[in-house]
Design a protein around this motif. Structure first.
Motif, PDB file in Angstrom:
ATOM      1  N   LEU A  64       4.409  87.380  41.941  1.00 54.68           N
ATOM      2  CA  LEU A  64       4.948  87.178  43.292  1.00 54.68           C
ATOM      3  C   LEU A  64       3.934  86.404  44.135  1.00 54.68           C
ATOM      4  CD1 LEU A  64       7.347  88.126  45.237  1.00 54.68           C
ATOM      5  CD2 LEU A  64       5.716  89.837  46.024  1.00 54.68           C
ATOM      6  N   HIS A  65       2.671  86.826  44.046  1.00 58.61           N
ATOM      7  CA  HIS A  65       1.632  86.163  44.817  1.00 58.61           C
ATOM      8  C   HIS A  65       1.445  84.719  44.368  1.00 58.61           C
ATOM      9  CE1 HIS A  65      -0.391  90.222  46.066  1.00 58.61           C
ATOM     10  NE2 HIS A  65       0.859  90.110  46.437  1.00 58.61           N
ATOM     11  N   ARG A  77       3.639  82.739  42.953  1.00 57.01           N
ATOM     12  CA  ARG A  77       4.767  81.913  43.404  1.00 57.01           C
ATOM     13  C   ARG A  77       4.635  81.619  44.893  1.00 57.01           C
ATOM     14  NH1 ARG A  77       9.800  84.693  42.682  1.00 57.01           N
ATOM     15  NH2 ARG A  77       8.690  86.589  42.138  1.00 57.01           N
ATOM     16  N   ALA A  78       4.157  82.609  45.655  1.00 61.78           N
ATOM     17  CA  ALA A  78       3.988  82.395  47.090  1.00 61.78           C
ATOM     18  C   ALA A  78       2.954  81.301  47.341  1.00 61.78           C
ATOM     19  CB  ALA A  78       3.567  83.690  47.771  1.00 61.78           C
ATOM     20  N   VAL A 134       7.868  82.671  52.902  1.00 64.62           N
ATOM     21  CA  VAL A 134       8.208  81.847  51.756  1.00 64.62           C
ATOM     22  C   VAL A 134       9.734  81.745  51.700  1.00 64.62           C
ATOM     23  CG1 VAL A 134       7.986  81.553  49.279  1.00 64.62           C
ATOM     24  CG2 VAL A 134       6.148  82.623  50.572  1.00 64.62           C
ATOM     25  N   PHE A 177      11.895  83.251  48.828  1.00 60.44           N
ATOM     26  CA  PHE A 177      11.825  84.677  48.535  1.00 60.44           C
ATOM     27  C   PHE A 177      12.810  85.445  49.413  1.00 60.44           C
ATOM     28  CE2 PHE A 177       7.118  84.895  46.988  1.00 60.44           C
ATOM     29  CZ  PHE A 177       7.417  83.984  46.012  1.00 60.44           C
ATOM     30  N   GLU A 203      10.657  90.660  49.473  1.00 62.59           N
ATOM     31  CA  GLU A 203       9.537  90.038  48.750  1.00 62.59           C
ATOM     32  C   GLU A 203       8.508  89.506  49.728  1.00 62.59           C
ATOM     33  OE1 GLU A 203      11.084  88.312  44.514  1.00 62.59           O
ATOM     34  OE2 GLU A 203      11.897  87.354  46.289  1.00 62.59           O
ATOM     35  N   LEU A 227       4.514  90.824  50.267  1.00 59.97           N
ATOM     36  CA  LEU A 227       3.599  89.798  49.809  1.00 59.97           C
ATOM     37  C   LEU A 227       2.163  90.101  50.263  1.00 59.97           C
ATOM     38  CD1 LEU A 227       3.890  87.141  48.251  1.00 59.97           C
ATOM     39  CD2 LEU A 227       3.887  85.961  50.428  1.00 59.97           C
ATOM     40  N   GLY A 228       1.261  90.098  49.315  1.00 61.69           N
ATOM     41  CA  GLY A 228      -0.141  90.262  49.676  1.00 61.69           C
ATOM     42  C   GLY A 228      -0.620  91.701  49.726  1.00 61.69           C
ATOM     43  N   TYR A 238       4.724  97.758  41.378  1.00 59.97           N
ATOM     44  CA  TYR A 238       5.547  96.841  42.160  1.00 59.97           C
ATOM     45  C   TYR A 238       7.019  97.157  41.913  1.00 59.97           C
ATOM     46  CZ  TYR A 238       7.613  92.294  43.333  1.00 59.97           C
ATOM     47  OH  TYR A 238       8.378  91.289  43.822  1.00 59.97           O
TER      48      TYR A 238
END
Lengths: 316, 523
Positions: free
Chosen positions: A169-170, A172-173, B93, B96, B100, B104-105, B112
C-alpha cells in the motif's frame, strides 16, 4: 501432439525471462521510477551469475549450493545496478530516461566484456545443475529448471505484497503521489531505493536464467538485451500487475518462438527472412494493448501517476 | 471556563534564504477552542502551521505541547504529539479508496486488515456526524467528500490538535455550514482546532479567538466576541482599507454574446455542458458561479474556440459591423481578432496563458508574434506594452527581462490580465483571476474589471468567492453539473440563494424547467 507440447514448454520457459524482467520493472515503476536500464541490468545479472560459477568451477561445492550462490550473485549484481540508478535518480534527481539508457549501455557492454573473458566451459559445466529437480529426466519436464518455478513464486509474492500488505500500500502510494506519502510519514526515499534495488535484483535473475536455464548455449549472452526491452513492454501489456505479467510473459514467449515452431507444426515452409517478422509479434501485441487501454482510459489501468518524475520535498 | 494550554509556540522564526516567512511568533492554543489564524496571502500563516505539522522545521524558537518542549521534524513526529494537519491541497492518493488513504503510513504493528479499518472509520464518522463511504475511490469523490477523508485521516491517528488550511475555499455555503457544525462538535469534545482563513465572516461566526499575522509577524490574538471586521482588517493589512467594490450601474448595454442550447461532450463521453443559454451584454459584468468543475472552464474554452461543441449556437454581435456572427465557424485566432478575449487563470496559474520561463516581453509577444512582415520579430512594441502594464498595474518586478516564474502569484496574474486588457477586447472572460491573491491585489483586479465594464466591454467573470460575486457582478449565472440552474440579479441575490442553485442536481433542474414550461403554457 508432442510438437505442440514442446512448443508450449518452450514458450513458457522463454516467457520466464520476460517475467523476471517485468516483475522487477513493475516494482520499480510502482515506486514512480521508469527504469530503462532493465536490459543492462539483466545482462549484468547474467554476468554476475557466470562470474560466480567460474569462481566455483571445480571447487567441489555441492551442485545445489552452486546454483543458489550463482542466483544470489546475479541478484546482487542487479541490486548494485539498481543502487547506482537509485542514487542518480532519487538522490541526485537525474533524468530517469537518460540514466536508464546509460545503465543499459553500460550493462550490455560490461557483460559482453566479462563473459567473453570467461571460457565457456567454466560456467557451462553447471547447465545440468540448474535443471534440478529434473536433472535426470529426458522428457519434456527437462525443459524447466528450478528458476522457472522461482520466477512464478517471485511473481506471486510480488503480486501479494503489492495488493495485500501495508508495504505494498505504501509503495503504491509513493508511486502515485509521493507528496501525500511523505505527508503521512512514509519514507519516500527508502521506498524508492528499496523497490528499485529489489526490482533490479529480480530483473537480473532473468539474465542468468536465460543463459544457464533456457538457452544453454555459449552465445546466449548476446541475446539478452532485446529480451530486456520486451520485459519493459510487458509491463505495459500487464497493466502494472505482476499476476497479469505472468500470463503476458507466456503469451510473449509463445509469440517470440512462434517462428521456429509454428511453421513446422503446421507443415508450412517459410523463407528464413520471415522469422524476424514473426519475432516482432510481441511488440505488435504491446502496441495493440496500449491502444486498447488508451481508448478505455480506466484510471486503474494507467501507469503510476508520478512515473518518471523526480520528487522534491520542498516543492509544494 | 477552565483553560488548559494544548500547544504553545515561543519566538518561532523561519527563514527562506534571506526572507523571513515568520519572525519571532508567539502563539498559544487552548484545549477545546477554535483559533482562527488570519492574514493576507504570503503573511506566513501556512508556513507557521507547517512548522507545527512537521513539514518545515523552525530556524529559531520552541514549540511546546502540553507544556513539554517538543521537536517536530516530520509529520510522523507531529502525529506522535497528536497533531494533524488538513492541507489546502488535499494529500490523497486518487486511485485508493477512502479507507486505504486513511490508514496510509500507519505502522502500528497490527495486521493490515481493511475490514477493521472500514469499521473504525464508520465509528469516527458517526461520532462527529460525517457521511462517508470508506470503500469509495478518491477520484470518484466530490471536493467536500475528499475533505471529509482528510479530516477523518487525522482523527483516525488520534489527533487532538487539528490544523485546517483554508478548508472552506472549495466548499459551497451549505457544505461550509456542515463543516462548521462538525468542527464545533469536535471543539466541544475537547479538541483544539486551528483554522487558517482569510474570510472574515467565517472567522467571526466560528472561532473563539483570532490570531492575526502580518508579514510573518504575530500582530495580536483577540477574543472573537470582542472584535469586528474593520478592526481585524486593519490589523491584517496594517492600514485602513475600504472593503467595498465600486459597482456603477451598467450604461448603454447591448447584447454582445448570445449563447443558446450549447452542449459539449468531453473526451470521456460525458456531457460537461448541457443546453447552456445566456446572453452577455456590453457594459456589464456577468458572473458565473458554481462548484469547481461544474463546466465553467469548458464553457469559456468553447466560446474561445478551443473546444468544439456538440450542439448549440454562439452568436457574437460585432459592434463594428453591427452584424451577428457565429463563433462556431471560426478558428480561435479569428475569434481573438474579433475581440473576444479569454484570460484564464487556471489552478496552477501558469499552465495556460503565460510561459513561465520567458520574460514579460516575450509573454506579451505570444499575442503579437504574427504581426509585421519582417523576417525578425518586433520586440519594441511588446517592450513598450510590458513597461506600460508594469507601471499601470503596479507589478513589482526587477524588470521586463525577469522570467515570469520568478514573480509572485499576484504579479503573474496581473501580467496575464493586463495583457488581455491591453488588446482592447469587446468581450473579456476572466476565470478565477484572484485565486490565491491577497486582499489588496484582489481589489486591484476587481477595479480593473469594473473599469473595463465602464468602457463598454462585456465582462464574464468566473469566481469562487460568493461574497465577491454578489458585490461585483451585475448578473450572476449559476452553473450546476454543466447546466444553467439559474441567472440572478447581482444586486438582489443572496449567497444562500446562489448556494442552493449551485448544488442542484440535473433532475432538479430538469423538473424546474418543466414546471416553468408548463407555467408558461398555462399563461
Amino acid at each position: 501432439m508432442n510438437g505442440w507440447i514442446n512448443y508450449l514448454f518452450n514458450a513458457i520457459a522463454l516467457g520466464m525471462t520476460f517475467l523476471y524482467g517485468s516483475v522487477g520493472e513493475i516494482l520499480t515503476e510502482k515506486a514512480g521510477h521508469l527504469n530503462l536500464g532493465i536490459p543492462g541490468i539483466m545482462c549484468m545479472g547474467g554476468a554476475g551469475g557466470c562470474i560466480a560459477l567460474q569462481l566455483m568451477y571445480r571447487s567441489g561445492i555441492p551442485p545445489m549450493l552452486i546454483v543458489i550462490i550463482s542466483i544470489l550473485a546475479a541478484f546482487l549484481s542487479g541490486v548494485l545496478m539498481g543502487a547506482i540508478y537509485s542514487f542518480l535518480t532519487v538522490t541526485l534527481h537525474a533524468n530517469q530516461n537518460v540514466t536508464g539508457l546509460a545503465m543499459t549501455t553500460f550493462g550490455v557492454g560490461m557483460m559482453k566484456f566479462i563473459i567473453s573473458k570467461i571460457r565457456p566451459l567454466q560456467y557451462m559445466y553447471a547447465l545440468d545443475y540448474f535443471r534440478f529437480p529434473f536433472s535426470d529426466r529426458t522428457d519434456s519436464l527437462k525443459y524447466w529448471g528450478v528458476m522457472v518455478y522461482l520466477a512464478v513464486v517471485v511473481a506471486i509474492v510480488a503480486s501479494l505484497v503489492l495488493s495485500r500488505t501495508r508495504v505494498g500500500l505504501h509503495l503504491r502510494a509513493v508511486g502515485e503521489n509521493p507528496a501525500t506519502a511523505d505527508a503521512v510519514g512514509i519514507n519516500v526515499t527508502a521506498y524508492k531505493y528499496g523497490a528499485t534495488c529489489i526490482g533490479s535484483g529480480i530483473a537480473a535473475l532473468g539474465g542468468l536464467f536465460y543463459i544457464m536455464d533456457y538457452s544453454g548455449s555459449p552465445e546466449a549472452y548476446l541475446n539478452i538485451e532485446p529480451f530486456g526491452w520486451l520485459a519493459i513492454a510487458l509491463v505495459i501489456f500487464a497493466l502494472w500487475r505482476p499476476y497479469l505479467s505472468f500470463f503476458g510473459s507466456m503469451i510473449f514467449g509463445a509469440l517470440f518462438v512462434a517462428g521456429s515452431f509454428i511453421p513446422g507444426l503446421l507443415g508450412l515452409t517459410l523463407p528464413m527472412s520471415a522469422t524476424p517478422l514473426l519475432e516482432m509479434l510481441p511488440y505488435v501485441v504491446t502496441i495493440l494493448v496500449l491502444i486498447i487501454t488508451s481508448i478505455r482510459k480506466k484510471r486503474e489501468n494507467q501507469p503510476p501517476a508520478s512515473l518518471g518524475q523526480s520528487y522534491f520535498r520542498e516543492e509544494r | 471556563m477552565n483553560k488548559t494550554v494544548a500547544l504553545e509556540m515561543k519566538q518561532v522564526s523561519k527563514y527562506f534564504g534571506s526572507l523571513a516567512a515568520n519572525r519571532k511568533v508567539d502563539l498559544t492554543v487552548y484545549r477545546g477552542e477554535i483559533l482562527a489564524i488570519l492574514g493576507e496571502n504570503g503573511c506566513g500563516k501556512t508556513t507557521l502551521m507547517n512548522m507545527i505539522a512537521g513539514i518545515y522545521f523552525p530556524d529559531e524558537g520552541q514549540i511546546l505541547v502540553d507544556g513539554q518542549e517538543v521537536v517536530i521534524r516530520s509529520p510522523k513526529d507531529a502525529f506522535r504529539h497528536k497533531i494533524g494537519m488538513i492541507h489546502q491541497h488535499f494529500k490523497l492518493v486518487d486511485l485508493f479508496s477512502a479507507a486505504e488513504n486513511i490508514v496510509l503510513g500507519i505502522n502500528d504493528g497490527e495486521r493490515y486488515n481493511l475490514k477493521e479499518v472500514n469499521a473504525r472509520v464508520q465509528e469516527i464518522a458517526e461520532r462527529y456526524g460525517f457521511h462517508i463511504d470508506p470503500k469509495k475511490k478518491i477520484h470518484e469523490m466530490s471536493v467536500s467528500e475528499k475533505q471529509t477523508v482528510e479530516i477523518i485521516k487525522v482523527l483516525y491517528r488520534g489527533a487532538d490538535i487539528l490544523i485546517l488550511d483554508e478548508p472552506t475555499a472549495v466548499l459551497t455555503p451549505q457544505e461550509t455550514e456542515k463543516l462548521f457544525a462538525i468542527l464545533k462538535r469536535m471543539r466541544d469534545d475537547g479538541k483544539s482546532i486551528l483554522i487558517i482563513t482569510h474570510k472574515l465572516h467565517e472567522v467571526l461566526s466560528l472561532s473563539n479567538r483570532v490570531a492575526v499575522l502580518r508579514k510573518g509577524e504575530h500582530i495580536a490574538t483577540v477574543e472573537t466576541a470582542s472584535t469586528n471586521p474593520a478592526e481585524l482588517t486593519e490589523m491584517m493589512v496594517g492600514q485602513k482599507v475600504s472593503l467595498n467594490i465600486n459597482r456603477p450601474e451598467p450604461e448603454n448595454t447591448q447584447d454582445r454574446l448570445l449563447v443558446s442550447d450549447l452542449s459539449l461532450v468531453n473526451a470521456d463521453g460525458i456531457k460537461v455542458l448541457d443546453d447552456i443559454c445566456f446572453t452577455a451584454r456590453s457594459g456589464e459584468i456577468l458572473g458565473i458561479a458554481g462548484i469547481a468543475g461544474s463546466g465553467q472552464r469548458e464553457l469559456l474554452e468553447t466560446i474561445a474556440g478551443l473546444q468544439h461543441p456538440a450542439g448549440g449556437r454562439i452568436l457574437y454581435h460585432n459592434p463594428k459591423t453591427d452584424k451577428e456572427e457565429d463563433l462556431r465557424d471560426k478558428t480561435p485566432m479569428q475569434i481573438r481578432e474579433l475581440g473576444v478575449r479569454l484570460s484564464f487563470v487556471p489552478e496552477d496559474r501558469l499552465g495556460m496563458g503565460l510561459v513561465a520561463n520567458m520574460d514579460i516581453v516575450d509573454n506579451m509577444m505570444l499575442r503579437s508574434y504574427k504581426r509585421g512582415h519582417s523576417l525578425f520579430v518586433d520586440r519594441k512594441k511588446p517592450k513598450d506594452l510590458a513597461d506600460r502594464i508594469i507601471r499601470e498595474l503596479q507589478i513589482s518586478t526587477p524588470g521586463t527581462a525577469t522570467p515570469v516564474r520568478r514573480l509572485s502569484g499576484g504579479n503573474v496574474q496581473k501580467v496575464l490580465v493586463g495583457r488581455e486588457i491591453a488588446a482592447a477586447p469587446t468581450v473579456l472572460m476572466a476565470a478565477y483571476p484572484v485565486r490565491g491573491l491577497d486582499v489588496n491585489s484582489s481589489y486591484t483586479i476587481y477595479n480593473l474589471l469594473t473599469a473595463q465594464k465602464q468602457q463598454g466591454v462585456a465582462v464574464i467573470f468566473v469566481g469562487e468567492d460568493l461574497d465577491v460575486l454578489v458585490e461585483l457582478c451585475d448578473r450572476i449565472m449559476v452553473i450546476a453539473n454543466g447546466r444553467v440552474s439559474g441567472i440572478v440579479d447581482g444586486r438582489t441575490a443572496t449567497k444562500e440563494e446562489i448556494g442552493v442553485l449551485m448544488t442542484q442536481t440535473r433532475a432538479e433542474i430538469e423538473s424546474q424547467k418543466e414546471k416553468e414550461g408548463s407555467d408558461r403554457a398555462e399563461a
